[in-house]
Design an enzyme around this catalytic site. Sequence first.
Site, mmCIF file in Angstrom:
data_model
loop_
_atom_site.group_PDB
_atom_site.id
_atom_site.type_symbol
_atom_site.label_atom_id
_atom_site.label_comp_id
_atom_site.label_asym_id
_atom_site.label_seq_id
_atom_site.Cartn_x
_atom_site.Cartn_y
_atom_site.Cartn_z
ATOM 1 C CE LYS A 147 -1.562 2.513 3.223
ATOM 2 N NZ LYS A 147 -2.176 3.103 4.429
ATOM 3 C CG ASP A 165 -7.272 3.128 1.974
ATOM 4 O OD1 ASP A 165 -8.309 2.644 1.489
ATOM 5 O OD2 ASP A 165 -7.037 4.350 1.965
#
Length: 237
Positions: A147, A165
Amino acid sequence: MARDTLHGIPPPPPRNSARTAAASPVAAGAGRAEAVLARLAEADPDPKAGFDRTDPFRLLVTVLLSAQSTGPTVSRIAEALFARVRDPAGMLDLGEARIAEIIRPVGLGPSKARNIVKLSATLISAFGGAVPRSSAEMRRLPGIGRKSAEVTANFAFHEPVIAVDTHVFRVSNRIPLAPGATVDAVANGLAMAVPERFKDGAHIWLFRHGRDTCTARKPACMRCPVADLCAWPGKEV
């Protein structure tokens, strides 16, 4: 919609935009992903306004700091940290102990400080002090997972990757766009389902939609601009 900090990155200046929700038929599969992103893009045609001024190294460190911490706190602490340093060499000069002291409010200070020092050293030794342009190379850096690498690569270098996320994960499974039990499964699914022309802004559109409308506990289905495209059984109609 609310324009608070995004992964600790200060928001761009406010701008006027009309929110529209043109009607369209319910889509399915990859067609649904295209229809949803088209609708979100219509409502927010320039999602990265102001973000191009972000320094890649500062962005990378800020995203690292954002793990398990709120955006406003991360933004404030990143500002304090980068008031003292500008580059990886400066971070090494500042030292792990001082970095940990400055970033303590974001949580996990010692481990984050350790990773900041290690990634700074790696940037100098392996990349000449510059942040690499691809998310795959960024993932070689200490403390940088998928991420963090994809947020940085997308925001700093416009790599067409979609970071996942908690908000993006929820929206992708709920509508659904790219259902999956893990972050990697959702990220891989989005990479296949989202058309290339939407990939640069997809993370921000989905993040903001999940944060402001398709929330975890009380999704605002009645004002959702893509409600007619959503197949979630719990949708309020």
